[in-house]
Design an enzyme around this catalytic site. Structure first.
Site, PDB file in Angstrom:
ATOM      1  N   SER A   1       0.836  -1.197   0.000  1.00 37.92           N
ATOM      2  CA  SER A   1       0.000   0.000   0.000  1.00 37.92           C
ATOM      3  C   SER A   1       0.869   1.244   0.000  1.00 37.92           C
ATOM      4  O   SER A   1       1.965   1.253   0.588  1.00 37.92           O
ATOM      5  CB  SER A   1      -0.866  -0.026   1.266  1.00 37.92           C
ATOM      6  OG  SER A   1      -1.439   1.238   1.477  1.00 37.92           O
TER       7      SER A   1
ATOM      8  N   TYR B   1      -1.400  -0.787  10.570  1.00 38.63           N
ATOM      9  CA  TYR B   1      -1.660  -1.386   9.255  1.00 38.63           C
ATOM     10  C   TYR B   1      -0.481  -1.138   8.306  1.00 38.63           C
ATOM     11  O   TYR B   1       0.041  -2.054   7.667  1.00 38.63           O
ATOM     12  CB  TYR B   1      -2.957  -0.802   8.660  1.00 38.63           C
ATOM     13  CG  TYR B   1      -3.169  -1.164   7.212  1.00 38.63           C
ATOM     14  CD1 TYR B   1      -3.437  -2.477   6.844  1.00 38.63           C
ATOM     15  CD2 TYR B   1      -3.080  -0.200   6.205  1.00 38.63           C
ATOM     16  CE1 TYR B   1      -3.618  -2.819   5.503  1.00 38.63           C
ATOM     17  CE2 TYR B   1      -3.261  -0.527   4.874  1.00 38.63           C
ATOM     18  CZ  TYR B   1      -3.527  -1.836   4.532  1.00 38.63           C
ATOM     19  OH  TYR B   1      -3.695  -2.171   3.221  1.00 38.63           O
TER      20      TYR B   1
ATOM     21  N   LYS C   1       2.401  -3.786   6.496  1.00 34.65           N
ATOM     22  CA  LYS C   1       2.734  -3.867   5.057  1.00 34.65           C
ATOM     23  C   LYS C   1       4.237  -3.659   4.860  1.00 34.65           C
ATOM     24  O   LYS C   1       4.870  -4.353   4.067  1.00 34.65           O
ATOM     25  CB  LYS C   1       1.928  -2.818   4.270  1.00 34.65           C
ATOM     26  CG  LYS C   1       0.433  -3.111   4.205  1.00 34.65           C
ATOM     27  CD  LYS C   1       0.143  -4.365   3.399  1.00 34.65           C
ATOM     28  CE  LYS C   1      -1.322  -4.726   3.375  1.00 34.65           C
ATOM     29  NZ  LYS C   1      -1.604  -6.025   2.740  1.00 34.65           N
TER      30      LYS C   1
HETATM   31  P1  NAD Z   1     -10.875  -7.358   1.012  1.00 34.55           P
HETATM   32  O1  NAD Z   1     -11.083  -7.364   2.487  1.00 34.55           O
HETATM   33  O2  NAD Z   1     -12.046  -7.097   0.132  1.00 34.55           O
HETATM   34  O3  NAD Z   1     -10.180  -8.729   0.543  1.00 34.55           O
HETATM   35  C1  NAD Z   1      -9.353  -9.475   1.388  1.00 34.55           C
HETATM   36  C2  NAD Z   1      -9.807 -10.920   1.303  1.00 34.55           C
HETATM   37  O4  NAD Z   1      -8.953 -11.711   2.144  1.00 34.55           O
HETATM   38  C3  NAD Z   1     -11.236 -11.141   1.786  1.00 34.55           C
HETATM   39  O5  NAD Z   1     -11.925 -11.962   0.867  1.00 34.55           O
HETATM   40  C4  NAD Z   1     -11.074 -11.840   3.132  1.00 34.55           C
HETATM   41  O6  NAD Z   1     -12.155 -12.739   3.412  1.00 34.55           O
HETATM   42  C5  NAD Z   1      -9.758 -12.581   2.930  1.00 34.55           C
HETATM   43  N1  NAD Z   1      -9.024 -12.836   4.173  1.00 34.55           N
HETATM   44  C6  NAD Z   1      -8.780 -11.979   5.192  1.00 34.55           C
HETATM   45  N2  NAD Z   1      -8.053 -12.604   6.156  1.00 34.55           N
HETATM   46  C7  NAD Z   1      -7.816 -13.872   5.704  1.00 34.55           C
HETATM   47  C8  NAD Z   1      -7.121 -14.973   6.242  1.00 34.55           C
HETATM   48  N3  NAD Z   1      -6.524 -14.920   7.437  1.00 34.55           N
HETATM   49  N4  NAD Z   1      -7.068 -16.107   5.519  1.00 34.55           N
HETATM   50  C9  NAD Z   1      -7.669 -16.194   4.300  1.00 34.55           C
HETATM   51  N5  NAD Z   1      -8.358 -15.173   3.751  1.00 34.55           N
HETATM   52  C10 NAD Z   1      -8.426 -14.019   4.447  1.00 34.55           C
HETATM   53  O7  NAD Z   1      -9.716  -6.298   0.723  1.00 34.55           O
HETATM   54  P2  NAD Z   1      -9.217  -5.681  -0.649  1.00 34.55           P
HETATM   55  O8  NAD Z   1      -9.630  -4.262  -0.689  1.00 34.55           O
HETATM   56  O9  NAD Z   1      -9.555  -6.567  -1.778  1.00 34.55           O
HETATM   57  O10 NAD Z   1      -7.645  -5.701  -0.379  1.00 34.55           O
HETATM   58  C11 NAD Z   1      -6.834  -6.786  -0.755  1.00 34.55           C
HETATM   59  C12 NAD Z   1      -5.412  -6.542  -0.275  1.00 34.55           C
HETATM   60  O11 NAD Z   1      -4.959  -5.294  -0.785  1.00 34.55           O
HETATM   61  C13 NAD Z   1      -5.269  -6.467   1.243  1.00 34.55           C
HETATM   62  O12 NAD Z   1      -4.056  -7.098   1.617  1.00 34.55           O
HETATM   63  C14 NAD Z   1      -5.183  -4.971   1.510  1.00 34.55           C
HETATM   64  O13 NAD Z   1      -4.437  -4.680   2.672  1.00 34.55           O
HETATM   65  C15 NAD Z   1      -4.462  -4.484   0.261  1.00 34.55           C
HETATM   66  N6  NAD Z   1      -4.750  -3.076  -0.049  1.00 34.55           N
HETATM   67  C16 NAD Z   1      -6.046  -2.665  -0.188  1.00 34.55           C
HETATM   68  C17 NAD Z   1      -6.314  -1.313  -0.452  1.00 34.55           C
HETATM   69  C18 NAD Z   1      -7.730  -0.823  -0.551  1.00 34.55           C
HETATM   70  O14 NAD Z   1      -7.944   0.383  -0.414  1.00 34.55           O
HETATM   71  N7  NAD Z   1      -8.731  -1.657  -0.824  1.00 34.55           N
HETATM   72  C19 NAD Z   1      -5.253  -0.401  -0.603  1.00 34.55           C
HETATM   73  C20 NAD Z   1      -3.939  -0.879  -0.479  1.00 34.55           C
HETATM   74  C21 NAD Z   1      -3.702  -2.218  -0.207  1.00 34.55           C
END
Ligand code: NAD
Ligand code: UDP
Length: 337
Positions: free
Chosen positions: A124, A148, A152
């Site tokens: 991120s 958080y 990362k």
């Molecule tokens: P999201 O919560 O929609 O998707 C994450 C998925 O991981 C979910 O389906 C959840 O059920 C699953 N999950 C969580 N913990 C788990 C575990 N212990 N074992 C197995 N599955 C698990 O989030 P997203 O927005 O799709 O983000 C995906 C990744 O991108 C994350 O790592 C997040 O930190 C990173 N990210 C997201 C953003 C954002 O703004 N959406 C920005 C930067 C980075």
């Protein structure tokens, strides 16, 4: 390629599945559905010719990982699974370190056991912290201001050390602000409870679920006083993973890439774009600044443009229109397939 996608049922993961299946990859999803629904996978299948293998489980469970690795034998992993709410990470730091850092460690150990050497990691822009200059390039110092962000940054360091030998590769994608939805309006972002992020909050005001948007401060040093961010369409972001996979196959070691458009937009500009796309008025009320917020964030995406051959192609109108189409077609999210 055989690709394992952890967290594949989530917001960014689901859009990435569609792109991977369209290219004919064999895909296995590991997700515990702690922040998503199995309905997502049904919808991905409706939109694709291929199908994914679904394993329901926790990325920290060694037995689950071992069985999956031995059965599926992935050639590469895309690691989305994790917890992502900045505020919650300060209240529950141990959960965040456990899922995000320990989860990454266990995944790498399981990959090593079957000789899987390539990983794409969801990092991120928050790893940069308060900007020393903008736009951020990948050489900008890392100084995250939340738990958080630190999960990362630590995961990035572990991945870089892991990728230092034996033909391994770790591609660290530093996402800016993902918004928007799939053009079909069948996949999108469905926050559990009140949205923390701007775009889903605006969408819920537009559909009448929330009375008004709280604008978190209009006294920043920006042209209209509201915070500026580099918003990136989720389909562009999904495609960056496909490009990163190709890069990981051809290169060893670790490399971070900014995944953004290179432009930043204010809260007021986002509201205006959403009003134009939806035909709805978004009532706004200026409130005090949100603790820990930064005035402006903007990517320099030139390294990804050059080395990954990837560029964002969706504009602000695509972001607002797709978010509105998704919100209005799925007012209750993934309640039905
Ligand atoms: P999201 O919560 O929609 O998707 C994450 C998925 O991981 C979910 O389906 C959840 O059920 C699953 N999950 C969580 N913990 C788990 C575990 N212990 N074992 C197995 N599955 C698990 O989030 P997203 O927005 O799709 O983000 C995906 C990744 O991108 C994350 O790592 C997040 O930190 C990173 N990210 C997201 C953003 C954002 O703004 N959406 C920005 C930067 C980075
Ligand atoms: N924001 C806002 N009201 C909200 C949510 C967000 O004014 O209800 C502002 C926030 O202060 C920031 C921008 O919108 O300037 C983007 O916030 P978001 O939480 O989506 O992304 P992040 O701050 O994590 O980059």
């Amino acid at each position: 390629m055989r690709v394992l996608v952890t967290g594949g049922a989530g917001y960014i993961g689901s859009h990435t599945l569609v792109e991977l299946l369209a290219l004919g990859h064999d895909v296995c999803v590991l997700d515990d559905f702690s922040n998503s629904s199995p309905v997502v996978i049904d919808r991905v299948h409706d939109l694709s010719n291929g199908r994914v293998i679904l394993v329901e489980g926790d990325v920290r469970n060694d037995d689950t990982l071992k069985a999956l690795m031995q059965d599926f034998r992935p050639e590469a992993v895309i690691h989305f699974a994790g917890l992502k709410a900045v505020g919650e990470s300060m209240a529950r730091p141990i959960s965040y370190y456990d899922v995000n850092v320990n989860g990454t460690l266990r995944l790498l150990r399981a990959m090593d056991k079957v000789g899987c050497k390539k990983i794409i990691f969801s990092s991120s822009a928050t790893v940069y912290g308060e900007p020393q200059y903008l736009p951020y390039d990948e050489a900008h110092p890392l100084n995250p201001t939340s738990v958080y962000g630190r999960t990362k940054m630590m995961s990035e360091q572990i991945l870089a050390d892991w990728a230092g030998s034996d033909g391994r590769a770790a591609i660290l994608l530093r996402y800016f602000n993902p918004v928007g939805a799939h053009a079909s309006a069948r996949l999108g972002e469905h926050p559990d409870g009140p949205p923390n992020n701007l775009m889903p909050f605006i969408a819920q005001v537009a559909i009448g679920k929330r009375a008004r948007l709280a604008v978190f401060g209009d006294d920043y040093d920006t042209p209209d006083g509201t915070g500026k961010r580099d918003y990136i369409h989720v389909v562009d972001l999904a495609r960056a993973h496909v490009s990163a996979l190709d890069y990981a196959v051809e290169n060893n070691g670790s490399q971070a890439f900014n995944i953004g458009t290179g432009a930043s937009l204010s809260v007021r500009e986002m509201v205006a774009a959403f009003e134009a796309a939806s035909g709805k008025t978004i009532p706004c009320e200026v409130t005090k600044r949100r603790e820990g917020d930064i005035a402006s964030m903007q990517a320099d995406p030139s390294l990804a443009n050059e080395k990954l051959g990837w560029t964002a192609t969706h504009d602000l109108n695509d972001m607002a229109q797709s978010a509105w189409a998704w919100q209005s077609a799925n007012p209750d999210g993934y309640s039905k397939s």
